[in-house]
Design an enzyme around this catalytic site. Sequence first.
Site, PDB file in Angstrom:
ATOM      1  N   LEU A  27      52.956 -13.867 -20.055  1.00 54.87           N
ATOM      2  CA  LEU A  27      53.968 -14.330 -20.980  1.00 54.87           C
ATOM      3  C   LEU A  27      53.897 -13.469 -22.242  1.00 54.87           C
ATOM      4  O   LEU A  27      52.807 -13.173 -22.729  1.00 54.87           O
ATOM      5  CB  LEU A  27      53.740 -15.805 -21.342  1.00 54.87           C
ATOM      6  CG  LEU A  27      54.879 -16.366 -22.191  1.00 54.87           C
ATOM      7  CD1 LEU A  27      56.127 -16.583 -21.349  1.00 54.87           C
ATOM      8  CD2 LEU A  27      54.482 -17.663 -22.869  1.00 54.87           C
ATOM      9  N   LYS A  56      59.308 -18.107 -19.296  1.00 54.58           N
ATOM     10  CA  LYS A  56      58.540 -19.311 -19.660  1.00 54.58           C
ATOM     11  C   LYS A  56      59.099 -20.525 -18.926  1.00 54.58           C
ATOM     12  O   LYS A  56      59.825 -21.340 -19.490  1.00 54.58           O
ATOM     13  CB  LYS A  56      58.573 -19.504 -21.186  1.00 54.58           C
ATOM     14  CG  LYS A  56      57.465 -20.422 -21.695  1.00 54.58           C
ATOM     15  CD  LYS A  56      57.328 -20.294 -23.197  1.00 54.58           C
ATOM     16  CE  LYS A  56      56.481 -21.376 -23.823  1.00 54.58           C
ATOM     17  NZ  LYS A  56      55.065 -21.325 -23.474  1.00 54.58           N
ATOM     18  N   GLU A  90      45.803 -13.590 -18.539  1.00 54.93           N
ATOM     19  CA  GLU A  90      45.907 -14.391 -19.774  1.00 54.93           C
ATOM     20  C   GLU A  90      45.210 -15.719 -19.559  1.00 54.93           C
ATOM     21  O   GLU A  90      44.716 -16.007 -18.470  1.00 54.93           O
ATOM     22  CB  GLU A  90      47.385 -14.597 -20.147  1.00 54.93           C
ATOM     23  CG  GLU A  90      48.194 -15.263 -19.056  1.00 54.93           C
ATOM     24  CD  GLU A  90      49.704 -15.245 -19.307  1.00 54.93           C
ATOM     25  OE1 GLU A  90      50.138 -15.235 -20.466  1.00 54.93           O
ATOM     26  OE2 GLU A  90      50.442 -15.265 -18.299  1.00 54.93           O
ATOM     27  N   TYR A 141      61.071 -23.552 -21.044  1.00 53.36           N
ATOM     28  CA  TYR A 141      60.676 -24.321 -22.224  1.00 53.36           C
ATOM     29  C   TYR A 141      60.202 -23.410 -23.335  1.00 53.36           C
ATOM     30  O   TYR A 141      60.004 -22.208 -23.136  1.00 53.36           O
ATOM     31  CB  TYR A 141      59.616 -25.365 -21.858  1.00 53.36           C
ATOM     32  CG  TYR A 141      58.209 -24.833 -21.665  1.00 53.36           C
ATOM     33  CD1 TYR A 141      57.864 -24.067 -20.558  1.00 53.36           C
ATOM     34  CD2 TYR A 141      57.212 -25.102 -22.597  1.00 53.36           C
ATOM     35  CE1 TYR A 141      56.569 -23.603 -20.386  1.00 53.36           C
ATOM     36  CE2 TYR A 141      55.912 -24.640 -22.429  1.00 53.36           C
ATOM     37  CZ  TYR A 141      55.596 -23.888 -21.322  1.00 53.36           C
ATOM     38  OH  TYR A 141      54.325 -23.422 -21.149  1.00 53.36           O
TER      39      TYR A 141
HETATM   40  N1  PLP Z   1      50.549 -17.289 -22.054  1.00 45.80           N
HETATM   41  C1  PLP Z   1      50.874 -18.440 -21.437  1.00 45.80           C
HETATM   42  C2  PLP Z   1      50.709 -18.552 -19.957  1.00 45.80           C
HETATM   43  C3  PLP Z   1      51.371 -19.530 -22.189  1.00 45.80           C
HETATM   44  O1  PLP Z   1      51.703 -20.677 -21.567  1.00 45.80           O
HETATM   45  C4  PLP Z   1      51.498 -19.389 -23.594  1.00 45.80           C
HETATM   46  C5  PLP Z   1      52.011 -20.476 -24.415  1.00 45.80           C
HETATM   47  O2  PLP Z   1      52.299 -21.564 -23.965  1.00 45.80           O
HETATM   48  C6  PLP Z   1      51.113 -18.175 -24.186  1.00 45.80           C
HETATM   49  C7  PLP Z   1      50.663 -17.148 -23.380  1.00 45.80           C
HETATM   50  C8  PLP Z   1      51.231 -17.968 -25.671  1.00 45.80           C
HETATM   51  O3  PLP Z   1      52.558 -17.806 -26.070  1.00 45.80           O
HETATM   52  P1  PLP Z   1      53.044 -18.191 -27.539  1.00 45.80           P
HETATM   53  O4  PLP Z   1      52.196 -17.418 -28.485  1.00 45.80           O
HETATM   54  O5  PLP Z   1      54.446 -17.787 -27.592  1.00 45.80           O
HETATM   55  O6  PLP Z   1      52.820 -19.678 -27.669  1.00 45.80           O
END
Ligand code: PLP
Length: 285
Positions: free
Chosen positions: A205, A149, A181, A32
């Site tokens: 991520l 993701k 994270e 996603y």
């Molecule tokens: N880390 C995780 C586990 C996430 O689910 C997300 C976003 O959903 C992020 C980091 C942040 O990513 P982004 O800045 O691309 O939204």
Amino acid sequence: MRTVYVNGEYLPENEAKISVFDRGFLMADGVYEVTSVLDGKLVDFEGHAKRLERSLHELDMASPVTTDELLAIHRELVQVNQLNEGGIYLQITRGAPADRDFAFPDPEETPSSIVLFTQAKNLANAPSAQTGISVISIEDIRWGRRDIKTVQLLYPSMGKMMAKKAGADDAWMVEDGQVTEGTSNNAYIVKGRKIITRQLSNDILHGITRAAVLRLAKEAQMEVEERGFSIEEAQGADEAFITSATTFVQPVVTIDGSSVGTGQPGKIALRLREIYIEESRKKAL
Ligand code: PLP
């Protein structure tokens, strides 16, 4: 009532359907993206489209649409739903074969499924950006490919519930003594003018907001160090914050009940939020 997109069709949300054999539903076999919308425009669509492509590639999954088609669908949904601020959720799964089976279906016979919908949300003026958020620490027990993701979000959901139960807003996950994270965001601490965040690897991520914020921080002459940090180091830092597509930059003011810095949103976090929103509004398309 929203209009959503399902496998080539724009439909009222209560008429859109996915098969019970869809592998996203049965196996969490899907990926996603969430792209934020400001002033009715898409923030960093290109970054999200690239990461989607990478997630699909890593899982050997075919995309049912080209990037140009994806952009057109995003724009159409913004328009038909008159979305001024919020996000667009996109999910692609390995489709719905004739029966449940662990083995992947032949992509020639089973096309991927694709679903998109809009979510209206107050982003730029989110109250939590002014007050800051509280986090608890929890063990990171997710699988080893967090750089992809995927829609396997059970543990992050459990993490949010653990936070809620503890009276906090979110949880930071810890592995081998270091923060990986947040449940749905990247985690940072600030010491002086130095911003510290975990280095990219399969353990986290690769946030699209993270990439933009680190670039903007460097442009603003702030120092960036990409390395892991412990909860103890974070509790003793001057500031802490998170980033994600729908929260942008939000200060973290308590970690496991202990105040970070003054216990108020940090100057650097708030400045980065301001710069990020300003640039996003300018570049959104
Ligand atoms: N880390 C995780 C586990 C996430 O689910 C997300 C976003 O959903 C992020 C980091 C942040 O990513 P982004 O800045 O691309 O939204």
